[in-house]
Design an enzyme around this catalytic site. Structure first.
Site, PDB file in Angstrom:
ATOM      1  N   GLU A  91       5.189  -5.982 -46.828  1.00  0.00           N
ATOM      2  CA  GLU A  91       5.513  -7.337 -46.406  1.00  0.00           C
ATOM      3  C   GLU A  91       4.406  -7.968 -45.576  1.00  0.00           C
ATOM      4  OE1 GLU A  91      10.339  -7.028 -46.298  1.00  0.00           O
ATOM      5  OE2 GLU A  91       9.251  -6.741 -44.439  1.00  0.00           O
ATOM      6  N   CYS A 104       1.013 -11.907 -40.063  1.00  0.00           N
ATOM      7  CA  CYS A 104       1.157 -10.477 -39.755  1.00  0.00           C
ATOM      8  C   CYS A 104       1.103  -9.727 -41.078  1.00  0.00           C
ATOM      9  CB  CYS A 104       2.505 -10.256 -39.063  1.00  0.00           C
ATOM     10  SG  CYS A 104       2.881  -8.536 -38.763  1.00  0.00           S
ATOM     11  N   CYS A 115       7.562   6.165 -35.226  1.00  0.00           N
ATOM     12  CA  CYS A 115       8.049   5.711 -33.914  1.00  0.00           C
ATOM     13  C   CYS A 115       9.565   5.486 -33.991  1.00  0.00           C
ATOM     14  CB  CYS A 115       7.358   4.411 -33.511  1.00  0.00           C
ATOM     15  SG  CYS A 115       5.575   4.588 -33.420  1.00  0.00           S
ATOM     16  N   CYS A 118      11.130   1.933 -34.741  1.00  0.00           N
ATOM     17  CA  CYS A 118      10.521   1.146 -35.820  1.00  0.00           C
ATOM     18  C   CYS A 118      11.175   1.468 -37.153  1.00  0.00           C
ATOM     19  CB  CYS A 118       9.025   1.440 -35.875  1.00  0.00           C
ATOM     20  SG  CYS A 118       8.219   0.692 -37.285  1.00  0.00           S
ATOM     21  N   SER A 197      -3.352  -3.519 -34.363  1.00  0.00           N
ATOM     22  CA  SER A 197      -2.381  -2.884 -33.480  1.00  0.00           C
ATOM     23  C   SER A 197      -2.290  -1.407 -33.840  1.00  0.00           C
ATOM     24  CB  SER A 197      -1.022  -3.558 -33.683  1.00  0.00           C
ATOM     25  OG  SER A 197      -0.046  -2.867 -32.955  1.00  0.00           O
ATOM     26  N   SER A 219       0.298   0.171 -28.885  1.00  0.00           N
ATOM     27  CA  SER A 219       1.737   0.363 -28.703  1.00  0.00           C
ATOM     28  C   SER A 219       1.946   1.400 -27.620  1.00  0.00           C
ATOM     29  CB  SER A 219       2.356   0.881 -30.008  1.00  0.00           C
ATOM     30  OG  SER A 219       2.219  -0.086 -31.008  1.00  0.00           O
ATOM     31  N   LEU A 220       2.304   0.968 -26.437  1.00  0.00           N
ATOM     32  CA  LEU A 220       2.432   1.906 -25.316  1.00  0.00           C
ATOM     33  C   LEU A 220       3.897   2.354 -25.144  1.00  0.00           C
ATOM     34  CD1 LEU A 220       0.824   3.338 -23.136  1.00  0.00           C
ATOM     35  CD2 LEU A 220       1.141   1.360 -21.652  1.00  0.00           C
ATOM     36  N   HIS A 221       4.767   1.427 -24.843  1.00  0.00           N
ATOM     37  CA  HIS A 221       6.222   1.632 -24.867  1.00  0.00           C
ATOM     38  C   HIS A 221       6.813   2.578 -23.825  1.00  0.00           C
ATOM     39  CE1 HIS A 221       5.860  -0.615 -28.504  1.00  0.00           C
ATOM     40  NE2 HIS A 221       5.247   0.353 -29.144  1.00  0.00           N
ATOM     41  N   ASN A 301      14.405  -4.969 -32.033  1.00  0.00           N
ATOM     42  CA  ASN A 301      15.253  -5.454 -33.112  1.00  0.00           C
ATOM     43  C   ASN A 301      16.052  -4.281 -33.650  1.00  0.00           C
ATOM     44  OD1 ASN A 301      14.422  -8.294 -33.378  1.00  0.00           O
ATOM     45  ND2 ASN A 301      12.433  -7.315 -33.592  1.00  0.00           N
ATOM     46  N   CYS A 344       9.518  -8.167 -35.461  1.00  0.00           N
ATOM     47  CA  CYS A 344       8.720  -6.961 -35.257  1.00  0.00           C
ATOM     48  C   CYS A 344       9.560  -5.696 -35.457  1.00  0.00           C
ATOM     49  CB  CYS A 344       8.173  -6.998 -33.849  1.00  0.00           C
ATOM     50  SG  CYS A 344       7.118  -5.634 -33.498  1.00  0.00           S
TER      51      CYS A 344
HETATM   52  S1  SF4 Z   1       5.452   1.068 -34.886  1.00  0.00           S
HETATM   53 FE1  SF4 Z   1       3.657   1.013 -36.225  1.00  0.00          FE
HETATM   54  S2  SF4 Z   1       2.803   3.099 -36.015  1.00  0.00           S
HETATM   55 FE2  SF4 Z   1       4.930   3.231 -35.245  1.00  0.00          FE
HETATM   56  S3  SF4 Z   1       6.113   3.850 -37.067  1.00  0.00           S
HETATM   57 FE3  SF4 Z   1       6.145   1.591 -36.971  1.00  0.00          FE
HETATM   58  S4  SF4 Z   1       4.496   0.941 -38.331  1.00  0.00           S
HETATM   59 FE4  SF4 Z   1       4.141   3.104 -37.809  1.00  0.00          FE
END
Ligand code: SF4
Length: 386
Positions: A91, A104, A115, A118, A197, A219-221, A301, A344
Site C-alpha cells: 500500500e 507514505c 513489532c 504493527c 523510518s 521507531s523508539l517506542h 491504531n 499508521c
Molecule cells: S513498525 Fe515497521 S519495522 Fe515494525 S513490524 Fe511494522 S513495518 Fe515492520
C-alpha cells in the site's frame, strides 16, 4: 524480454541507452519523460528521434503494478493497494495537508521485524520490493494526483518510507529508489523532504548516512531495553544505547538535521509520566551537544491480534507536555485515513491472501476516483464493492 524503464535509475538508463547505441543525454530525456511528465507511451516523447522511439517500443515498456483498490477517506487521505504478484499486495497512502502533500510508501511486502503494535508486522514477511516497485508508488501517485487536480506542478512534496516493511532490510533497492526521488531530472525532492523510518538496524543506519543521508525517523517506542525488547524485537540485537549512538553518528552525515523518534502511545504500556521523564533523560543532550532529536507521538491504531489499546488523548497530551517542558520539540501525529485503514500501522491487512484483502476492503466505505485509467493503471472489476 522487454525492460520496464520504471526499474532504472538515471545511471541504469544510461547503460540501457548505450546498449541501444544511444548517447547519454537520451537517457536524461527518457528519465524526464517518465518521472517528470508521467509518460507511458514512447510516441508521447516528441523530442526523441522516431528511430529511437521505434527501438524503445520493441525493447522497453513503462508499466506500474496493477492497482487492486483505491480509497479516499473523508479527510482527503487516499490509499492505493498495488498488486505486486504472487498474492502479495502493498500500500501507499497520500496525505494532503495545508501547504504540502505527503506520500507514505512501502519497501517490502510484509515485514520480518514483528513489532507488537504493527499490523504489518503481524503478517510476517513475504518479499522485498524492487527499486522499481518502490519508485512506482511515487510515480503513480504523483501523476494520478496531477491529473485529477488538473495541475502541472508537483503535488507530492514529501515522501516518507513508513509504509509496509523495514526499509533498511531492503537496502540496495531502497538507496536506488531514494536516488531517483532526489534526482533533479526526476522528482527533485530535497533530502530533508524524504524520510526513511527504521526500527533501528544499526549497521545499515551507518551505511545510509554515508550513501544517502535523507531525513531519519527511528521507531523508539520505549525508554528502556526491557520494554523495547518486547515491543520491537530487533532491540535484542541492537539495544537502545547502540541505537542512540548510531543516531548521533548519522547526524554527522546530515548536519543541522534532527532525528525524529517515533513513539506509539500504548495505554498502560509505555505512556506514564514516569516513562516520559525516563525518555527525556535518555536522549537529553550531553554537555556541549546541541538539540539533536525530536519526538513524534503516534496514537496507536488498535487491531484485534495486538492485545493493545490506544492511550487516552489526555495521557498523550500529558506525555507530550513532559517532553516539551524538557526542551524537546514534540508533535502528536494526527490520525488520518482511519475510515480506510490508512493510519499508521494499519497498512495491508493480509498480504498472503489477497482475496481476503479485497473482501475486507470491499466492505469499507470506498469512493472510486474517476477516471481510473491513469498512468499504467489497470483496473480490476469486481473490487471496491462493485
Ligand atoms: S513498525 Fe515497521 S519495522 Fe515494525 S513490524 Fe511494522 S513495518 Fe515492520
Amino acid at each position: 524480454m522487454t525492460a520496464n524503464l520504471l526499474d532504472y535509475d538515471l545511471e541504469g538508463l544510461v547503460v540501457f541507452c548505450e546498449r541501444l547505441g544511444e548517447k547519454r543525454f537520451r537517457a536524461t530525456q527518457l528519465f524526464r519523460w517518465i518521472h517528470q511528465k508521467g509518460a507511458t507511451q514512447f510516441d508521447e516523447m516528441t523530442d526523441l528521434a522516431k528511430s529511437l522511439r521505434e527501438k524503445l517500443k520493441t525493447s522497453a515498456c513503462i508499466r506500474s503494478p496493477t492497482i487492486i483498490a483505491q480509497h479516499i477517506s473523508s479527510d482527503g487521505t487516499i490509499k492505493w493497494l498495488f498488486d505486486v504478484g504472487a498474492g502479495d499486495a502493498v500500500e501507499a497512502v497520500f496525505i494532503p495537508e495545508e501547504g504540502r502533500g505527503t506520500l507514505c510508501i512501502s519497501s517490502q511486502a510484509g515485514c520480518a521485524v514483528g513489532c507488537r503494535f504493527c499490523s504489518t508486522g503481524h503478517q510476517g514477511f513475504s518479499r522485498n520490493l524492487t527499486s522499481g516497485e518502490i519508485v512506482t508508488q511515487l510515480w503513480f501517485a504523483e501523476h494520478f494526483l496531477r491529473k485529477h487536480l488538473k495541475v502541472e506542478e508537483r503535488v507530492i512534496s514529501n515522501v516518507v518510507m513508513m509504509g509496509m516493511g523495514e526499509p533498511l532490510q531492503n537496502y540496495a533497492a531502497l538507496v536506488q529508489s531514494l536516488k531517483v526521488m532526489l534526482d533533479d531530472h526526476a522528482y527533485g525532492l530535497s533530502r530533508r523532504r524524504v524520510t526513511v523510518s527504521t526500527s533501528g538496524i544499526v549497521p545499515m543506519m551507518d551505511r545510509l548516512g554515508m550513501d544517502c543521508p535523507v531525513a531519519l525517523a527511528v521507531s523508539l517506542h520505549a525508554p528502556t531495553d526491557a520494554l523495547r525488547d518486547d515491543l520491537v524485537p530487533l532491540n535484542r540485537k541492537y539495544p537502545i544505547a547502540e541505537l542512540l549512538d548510531a543516531c548521533k553518528r548519522y547526524l554527522a552525515y546530515a548536519p543541522r538535521d534532527f532525528i525524529t523518534f517515533e513513539y506509539c502511545m500504548l495505554d498502560g504500556v509505555n505512556d506514564s509520566p514516569a516513562q516520559a521523564m525516563e525518555l527525556a533523560a535518555l536522549v537529553r543532550p550531553k554537555a556541549g551537544e546541541g538539540a539533536w532529536c525530536k519526538f513524534n507521538l503516534i496514537p496507536f491504531n488498535p487491531f484485534p491480534a495486538s492485545g493493545l489499546l490506544r492511550s487516552p488523548q489526555a495521557k498523550v497530551v500529558a506525555f507530550a507536555k513532559i517532553l516539551s517542558d524538557a526542551g524537546f520539540v514534540t508533535t502528536i501525529r494526527k490520525t488520518r485515513g482511519d475510515d480506510i485503514d490508512a493510519a499508521c500501522g494499519q497498512l495491508a491487512g493480509d498480504v498472503k491472501d489477497r482475496t481476503d484483502v479485497v473482501r475486507r476492503i470491499s466492505k469499507q466505505r470506498t469512493i472510486m476516483l474517476k477516471p481510473v485509467n491513469e498512468p499504467g493503471m489497470q483496473r480490476k472489476e469486481g473490487v471496491n464493492g462493485k
